[in-house]
Design a protein around this motif. Structure first.
Motif, mmCIF file in Angstrom:
data_model
loop_
_atom_site.group_PDB
_atom_site.id
_atom_site.type_symbol
_atom_site.label_atom_id
_atom_site.label_comp_id
_atom_site.label_asym_id
_atom_site.label_seq_id
_atom_site.Cartn_x
_atom_site.Cartn_y
_atom_site.Cartn_z
ATOM 1 N N PRO A 132 57.288 55.707 -4.601
ATOM 2 C CA PRO A 132 58.588 55.165 -5.017
ATOM 3 C C PRO A 132 59.304 54.488 -3.858
ATOM 4 O O PRO A 132 58.948 54.670 -2.693
ATOM 5 C CB PRO A 132 59.342 56.419 -5.476
ATOM 6 N N ASP B 232 56.219 50.733 -4.724
ATOM 7 C CA ASP B 232 57.528 50.075 -4.684
ATOM 8 C C ASP B 232 57.872 49.780 -3.227
ATOM 9 O O ASP B 232 58.199 50.677 -2.460
ATOM 10 C CB ASP B 232 58.591 50.977 -5.318
ATOM 11 N N LYS C 135 59.076 52.200 -12.538
ATOM 12 C CA LYS C 135 59.129 53.633 -12.851
ATOM 13 C C LYS C 135 58.604 53.903 -14.257
ATOM 14 O O LYS C 135 57.888 54.877 -14.487
ATOM 15 C CB LYS C 135 60.563 54.150 -12.721
ATOM 16 N N LYS C 136 58.958 53.034 -15.196
ATOM 17 C CA LYS C 136 58.487 53.213 -16.580
ATOM 18 C C LYS C 136 56.967 53.030 -16.662
ATOM 19 O O LYS C 136 56.279 53.779 -17.362
ATOM 20 C CB LYS C 136 59.204 52.220 -17.503
ATOM 21 N N ALA D 264 54.917 53.539 -14.204
ATOM 22 C CA ALA D 264 54.338 54.696 -13.515
ATOM 23 C C ALA D 264 54.290 55.908 -14.436
ATOM 24 O O ALA D 264 53.290 56.642 -14.456
ATOM 25 C CB ALA D 264 55.157 55.013 -12.256
ATOM 26 N N GLU D 265 55.336 56.131 -15.200
ATOM 27 C CA GLU D 265 55.364 57.279 -16.124
ATOM 28 C C GLU D 265 54.191 57.232 -17.094
ATOM 29 O O GLU D 265 53.564 58.251 -17.372
ATOM 30 C CB GLU D 265 56.686 57.288 -16.899
ATOM 31 N N THR E 106 62.516 47.937 -9.976
ATOM 32 C CA THR E 106 62.234 49.364 -9.745
ATOM 33 C C THR E 106 62.315 50.154 -11.039
ATOM 34 O O THR E 106 61.488 51.045 -11.299
ATOM 35 C CB THR E 106 63.212 49.930 -8.692
ATOM 36 N N THR E 107 63.269 49.835 -11.871
ATOM 37 C CA THR E 107 63.399 50.510 -13.163
ATOM 38 C C THR E 107 62.153 50.289 -14.016
ATOM 39 O O THR E 107 61.619 51.226 -14.631
ATOM 40 C CB THR E 107 64.643 49.983 -13.913
ATOM 41 N N TYR F 87 51.684 57.177 -7.146
ATOM 42 C CA TYR F 87 52.937 56.414 -7.140
ATOM 43 C C TYR F 87 53.657 56.584 -5.814
ATOM 44 O O TYR F 87 53.840 57.706 -5.330
ATOM 45 C CB TYR F 87 53.802 56.902 -8.299
ATOM 46 N N ASP G 97 62.327 60.946 -3.799
ATOM 47 C CA ASP G 97 62.071 61.213 -5.220
ATOM 48 C C ASP G 97 60.772 61.991 -5.414
ATOM 49 O O ASP G 97 60.601 62.676 -6.433
ATOM 50 C CB ASP G 97 61.975 59.892 -6.004
#
Length: 337
Positions: free
Chosen positions: A208, A282, A190-191, A193-194, A186-187, A206, A213
């Motif tokens: 999550p 996710d 997220k990166k 996705a950014e 997940t970490t 996205y 969120d």
């Protein structure tokens, strides 16, 4: 043993009896089924029964249409004769009035028959929404992302989760990242996705793992999805929400009061309305029932753009994803395509 699960593979391999609880008729009525059958056989028999019911319902409607058309012709004939009947022919008028009483009695009988007409089957898994269109397709030679990260660390920065990460996605590939709990999937997503959400040459959306969120929990689903305030746009959103089995009442409730599955559907519809050609997901199937799962997988498999995802759902991985990467301390390893 009694257990509850959304994992189709687990249910198929272990359950020899199914207790199925549903909400039908716009969630105003509960229906339950107890079947002493393995899950896959239960699903097949359920679909077969629904198909028979559907054919009977269609046949009833065809017969009703023929009957109603005939009735209208008789009614119009008697009404026309009554209007043209003169006072000099009282016996004829009486016969016509008697006929009209008979016709109206037929109408009442037909209304009672219609109450017992076979209904179209209602299924909780019925979801009618599409992801993407012809504009969502990505040329095979286009690089969606070539991502490199020397070190993946925990959000607090205290521990290294993986090193030497490299991921390249081209065209409309659909990839899934797997790994042990706590590996950093997940970490990492997220990166990724950014980076993708800030690109101008693609349109990314996205979903999550924690819906809160992204969702504004204090607004209604209609308000959250409405970007223009236009009356026609709000009507269109309501129609789409209805196709996702939302009741009118649920459309007007704050999102925080909705179930996990209903929140997931809000994000699903947001992706559908956005025109995205890259989806970052996710655990996309985790809040959908085993009967809705196949519908969601089909939607994602037919999505013409790229999908970057994390999942533990074995059926999703098998049916949707072109490539599977495992995240471990040494980075991302391609283990299946």
């Amino acid at each position: 043993m009694l257990f509850i699960s959304h994992d189709e593979t687990l249910i198929e391999r272990t359950a020899n009896m199914v207790i199925h609880i549903e909400q039908i008729i716009r969630k105003t009525k509960a229906r339950y089924t107890v079947a002493k059958l393995p899950y896959r056989r239960y699903v097949e028999e359920r679909l077969h029964k629904f198909e028979i019911q559907k054919q009977r319902a269609l046949s009833d409607r065809r017969e009703k249409k023929i009957r109603d058309e005939k009735y209208q012709r008789v009614m119009q004939s008697v009404q026309g004769a009554l209007r043209s009947c003169t006072r000099q022919a009282p016996s004829v008028a009486k016969n016509l009035k008697d006929k009209m009483h008979t016709v109206k009695a037929m109408e009442r009988r037909f209304e009672k028959e219609d109450e017992n007409m076979t209904q179209m089957p209602e299924q909780e898994e019925a979801i009618f929404v599409k992801l993407g269109d012809e504009n969502s397709h990505i040329p095979a030679g286009k690089t969606v992302i070539e991502y490199e990260l020397s070190k993946l660390v925990t959000p607090d920065g205290k521990r290294i989760l993986a090193e030497g990460i490299h991921l390249k996605i081209k065209g409309s590939e659909k990839i899934c990242m797997i790994g042990a709990n706590g590996a950093g999937k997940t970490t990492l997503l997220k990166k990724i996705a950014e980076e993708l959400l800030n690109r101008n040459d693609i349109k990314a959306e996205y979903m999550p793992q924690t819906y809160e969120d992204l969702l504004d929990l204090d607004v209604t689903p209609v308000d959250y999805l409405d970007k223009t305030g236009d009356k026609e746009e709000r009507t269109r959103i309501r129609t789409y929400l209805g196709s996702l089995k939302y009741t009118p009442d649920e459309m007007e409730h704050p999102i925080r009061e909705l179930s996990g599955g209903q929140k997931a559907k809000v994000l699903l519809l947001r992706m559908s309305l956005s025109g995205a050609n890259v989806l970052i997901l996710d655990e996309p199937t985790r809040n959908f029932s085993p009967l809705s799962g196949p519908v969601i997988r089909k939607m994602l498999r037919e999505f013409p753009g790229a999908v970057i995802s994390i999942s533990h759902d074995r059926k999703y991985i098998e049916e949707v994803c072109d490539k599977i990467y495992q995240l471990n301390p040494n980075g991302l390893q391609l283990i299946g395509d």
